[in-house]
Each structure stands twice: as C-alpha cells, then as structure tokens.
Design a protein around this motif. Structure first.
Motif, PDB file in Angstrom:
ATOM      1  N   THR A   1       0.909  -0.819   0.211  1.00  0.00           N
ATOM      2  CA  THR A   1      -0.036   0.352  -0.019  1.00  0.00           C
ATOM      3  C   THR A   1       0.965   1.250  -0.070  1.00  0.00           C
ATOM      4  O   THR A   1       0.202   2.582  -0.034  1.00  0.00           O
ATOM      5  N   ARG A   2       2.121   0.975   0.051  1.00  0.00           N
ATOM      6  CA  ARG A   2       3.320   2.153  -0.378  1.00  0.00           C
ATOM      7  C   ARG A   2       3.184   3.005  -1.831  1.00  0.00           C
ATOM      8  O   ARG A   2       4.147   1.977  -2.212  1.00  0.00           O
ATOM      9  N   PRO A   3       2.356   3.575  -1.743  1.00  0.00           N
ATOM     10  CA  PRO A   3       2.645   4.532  -3.458  1.00  0.00           C
ATOM     11  C   PRO A   3       4.142   4.800  -3.312  1.00  0.00           C
ATOM     12  O   PRO A   3       3.889   4.502  -5.106  1.00  0.00           O
ATOM     13  N   GLU A   4       5.377   5.141  -3.096  1.00  0.00           N
ATOM     14  CA  GLU A   4       5.819   5.574  -2.969  1.00  0.00           C
ATOM     15  C   GLU A   4       6.892   4.263  -3.580  1.00  0.00           C
ATOM     16  O   GLU A   4       8.750   5.030  -4.248  1.00  0.00           O
ATOM     17  N   LEU A   5       6.592   3.282  -3.507  1.00  0.00           N
ATOM     18  CA  LEU A   5       7.688   1.848  -4.024  1.00  0.00           C
ATOM     19  C   LEU A   5       7.335   1.605  -5.523  1.00  0.00           C
ATOM     20  O   LEU A   5       7.867   0.833  -5.714  1.00  0.00           O
ATOM     21  N   ALA A   6       5.919   2.322  -6.105  1.00  0.00           N
ATOM     22  CA  ALA A   6       6.137   1.971  -7.515  1.00  0.00           C
ATOM     23  C   ALA A   6       7.201   2.932  -8.349  1.00  0.00           C
ATOM     24  O   ALA A   6       8.112   3.850  -8.136  1.00  0.00           O
TER      25      ALA A   6
ATOM     26  N   ALA B   1       9.108   3.435 -12.554  1.00  0.00           N
ATOM     27  CA  ALA B   1       7.928   4.773 -13.195  1.00  0.00           C
ATOM     28  C   ALA B   1       7.429   4.274 -14.130  1.00  0.00           C
ATOM     29  O   ALA B   1       6.947   3.510 -14.502  1.00  0.00           O
ATOM     30  N   ALA B   2       6.084   4.586 -14.601  1.00  0.00           N
ATOM     31  CA  ALA B   2       4.825   4.298 -15.736  1.00  0.00           C
ATOM     32  C   ALA B   2       4.529   2.881 -15.260  1.00  0.00           C
ATOM     33  O   ALA B   2       4.305   2.019 -16.262  1.00  0.00           O
ATOM     34  N   GLY B   3       4.270   2.767 -13.530  1.00  0.00           N
ATOM     35  CA  GLY B   3       3.891   1.967 -13.524  1.00  0.00           C
ATOM     36  C   GLY B   3       4.726   0.319 -13.434  1.00  0.00           C
ATOM     37  O   GLY B   3       3.781  -0.660 -13.282  1.00  0.00           O
ATOM     38  N   GLU B   4       5.958   0.262 -13.747  1.00  0.00           N
ATOM     39  CA  GLU B   4       6.092  -0.693 -13.425  1.00  0.00           C
ATOM     40  C   GLU B   4       6.515  -0.934 -12.118  1.00  0.00           C
ATOM     41  O   GLU B   4       6.512  -0.283 -11.095  1.00  0.00           O
ATOM     42  N   PRO B   5       7.277  -2.307 -11.614  1.00  0.00           N
ATOM     43  CA  PRO B   5       7.637  -3.370 -10.727  1.00  0.00           C
ATOM     44  C   PRO B   5       8.866  -1.676  -9.419  1.00  0.00           C
ATOM     45  O   PRO B   5       9.521  -1.568 -10.672  1.00  0.00           O
ATOM     46  N   GLY B   6       8.547  -1.537  -8.935  1.00  0.00           N
ATOM     47  CA  GLY B   6       9.648  -0.666  -8.145  1.00  0.00           C
ATOM     48  C   GLY B   6      10.059  -1.393  -7.075  1.00  0.00           C
ATOM     49  O   GLY B   6      10.973  -0.883  -7.025  1.00  0.00           O
ATOM     50  N   VAL B   7       9.368  -2.189  -6.867  1.00  0.00           N
ATOM     51  CA  VAL B   7      10.295  -3.002  -5.445  1.00  0.00           C
ATOM     52  C   VAL B   7       9.960  -4.254  -6.315  1.00  0.00           C
ATOM     53  O   VAL B   7       9.331  -5.174  -6.929  1.00  0.00           O
ATOM     54  N   THR B   8      11.002  -5.406  -5.448  1.00  0.00           N
ATOM     55  CA  THR B   8      10.591  -7.258  -5.733  1.00  0.00           C
ATOM     56  C   THR B   8      10.839  -8.133  -4.567  1.00  0.00           C
ATOM     57  O   THR B   8      11.672  -7.764  -3.357  1.00  0.00           O
TER      58      THR B   8
ATOM     59  N   VAL C   1      -1.453  -9.232  -7.503  1.00  0.00           N
ATOM     60  CA  VAL C   1      -2.405  -8.283  -8.075  1.00  0.00           C
ATOM     61  C   VAL C   1      -1.806  -7.020  -8.074  1.00  0.00           C
ATOM     62  O   VAL C   1      -2.361  -6.723  -8.229  1.00  0.00           O
ATOM     63  N   ARG C   2      -0.695  -7.187  -7.488  1.00  0.00           N
ATOM     64  CA  ARG C   2       0.048  -5.676  -7.156  1.00  0.00           C
ATOM     65  C   ARG C   2       0.941  -5.365  -8.025  1.00  0.00           C
ATOM     66  O   ARG C   2       2.207  -6.102  -8.517  1.00  0.00           O
ATOM     67  N   PRO C   3       0.480  -4.418  -8.877  1.00  0.00           N
ATOM     68  CA  PRO C   3       1.295  -3.689 -10.277  1.00  0.00           C
ATOM     69  C   PRO C   3       2.432  -3.344  -9.930  1.00  0.00           C
ATOM     70  O   PRO C   3       3.458  -3.351 -10.255  1.00  0.00           O
ATOM     71  N   SER C   4       2.833  -2.544  -8.435  1.00  0.00           N
ATOM     72  CA  SER C   4       4.340  -2.181  -8.465  1.00  0.00           C
ATOM     73  C   SER C   4       4.918  -3.357  -7.679  1.00  0.00           C
ATOM     74  O   SER C   4       6.557  -2.504  -7.041  1.00  0.00           O
ATOM     75  N   ILE C   5       4.954  -3.860  -7.454  1.00  0.00           N
ATOM     76  CA  ILE C   5       5.568  -5.221  -6.686  1.00  0.00           C
ATOM     77  C   ILE C   5       6.474  -6.282  -8.184  1.00  0.00           C
ATOM     78  O   ILE C   5       5.097  -7.056  -8.759  1.00  0.00           O
TER      79      ILE C   5
END
Length: 186
Positions: free
Chosen positions: A46-51, A53-60, A74-78
């Motif tokens: 639920t941390r939006p700052e981990l997303a 750029a352009a909807g790509e995953p920001g954390v693995t 189902v979380r596109p940021s992960i």
C-alpha cells in the motif's frame, strides 16, 4: 494461520508498518511466512512511493509463503518471485530443496524474517525444521539486512529449530516496535 492472525493483531500491524518503512524503491526484499510478515507485505503493497516509473514494479519481493504471494500477485508495483518447493499446509510456506535452490541464485537487500520465538541464547527459532532451513537460506545473503518480526510474546520462549543467532546486522521486532511508536522513520 487464521487463529494466529487474530492474536496480537494491533502489534502485528505496527510491526508491519515499521518493517515496510525500511523498504526503499529498487530493493529486493525477502519475506518468509507467518502472520506478522503477512502484515509487512500488506503494508509494503500500500506504499505508493515504492511504485516504479510508468507503472513498472518498483520493488521485488522474494517469498516462500503462498498466502503472501497470493496477496501480492495483483499488485503492479511489486515484482514477485516465489521460491518453489513443497507446500506445508500448516503455514502455507514452501519448503524443501527446491525452495532452497532459487535462494542461491538471488541477492537480497533486506530480509524480513517472521520467527516463532526469540531466545537470548539460541537466537531466532522456528517450530518446523523445514521452515527453519529455508529461513537460514534466506539469511545467507551477506548484503541483506535482516529484520526479525515477532510479536512481544515471542521473546521469552524457544522452539525446536534454530535459525541464526541474533546479530548487530539485524533489527528485532522490539526495534521495529520502537520505530512504529515514534515519529522517527528509519
């Protein structure tokens, strides 16, 4: 697992938020199973700052926990990596040599380790030797900082399988609880 999720629920939420606050965009984070670590995963999701750029995953996230994988899929940021292995129905964790093989091929920045007990002499312990073996494999990464997540009742007991002695390279749940109750961020 559902029964354990209800025990010390508020404390698990605070630990989850504090551990998730340790995560920065671009990190590779290892999560084992358990109800406290599930709250860490939920807080990270639920941390939006981990997303990225352009909807790509920001954390693995690398996990052996099926319930955590189910929630994070189902979380596109992960970006989600599941270890493989044999499912243990009591904990929803994947264990065995198949689970351990992938862990030799990855590098972690942070490992959030749910434990069954923290003993001053034995260190972190688990009830099941198969889970303990995977937890030890997750902790083998010299670059990774380990945060052990266990509610307060876990500090006075010991269980069968040792994971690793406590060290200065780890943050215990008491440290995370202090962070959660203060306004200072890690």
């Amino acid at each position: 697992l559902r029964y354990k999720a209800a025990r010390r629920a508020e404390e698990k939420l605070r630990i989850g938020a504090a551990a998730a606050a340790m995560v920065q965009r671009g990190m590779v984070v290892g999560l084992n199973g358990g109800t406290t670590v599930t709250e860490v995963a939920r807080a990270m999701a639920t941390r939006p700052e981990l997303a990225g750029a352009a909807g790509e995953p920001g954390v693995t996230i690398v996990t052996n926990a099926l319930n955590i994988a189910h929630e994070l899929t189902v979380r596109p940021s992960i970006k989600l990596v599941i270890t493989g292995g044999v499912a243990r129905p009591q904990s929803y964790e994947l264990i065995g040599p198949l689970a351990g093989r992938i862990l030799d091929e990855i590098t972690l920045d942070l490992m959030v380790l749910g434990v069954d007990a923290l003993d001053p002499f034995a260190g972190a312990t688990a009830h099941h030797e198969g889970e303990a073996a995977i937890d030890r494999a997750l902790q083998r990464h010299p670059k990774a900082r380990t945060a052990r997540a266990a509610p307060g009742g876990s500090f006075t007991s010991s269980t069968m399988a040792a994971l690793r002695a406590l060290s200065t390279n780890s943050a215990s749940a008491s440290t995370m609880r202090r962070r959660a109750s203060s306004t200072v961020r890690p």
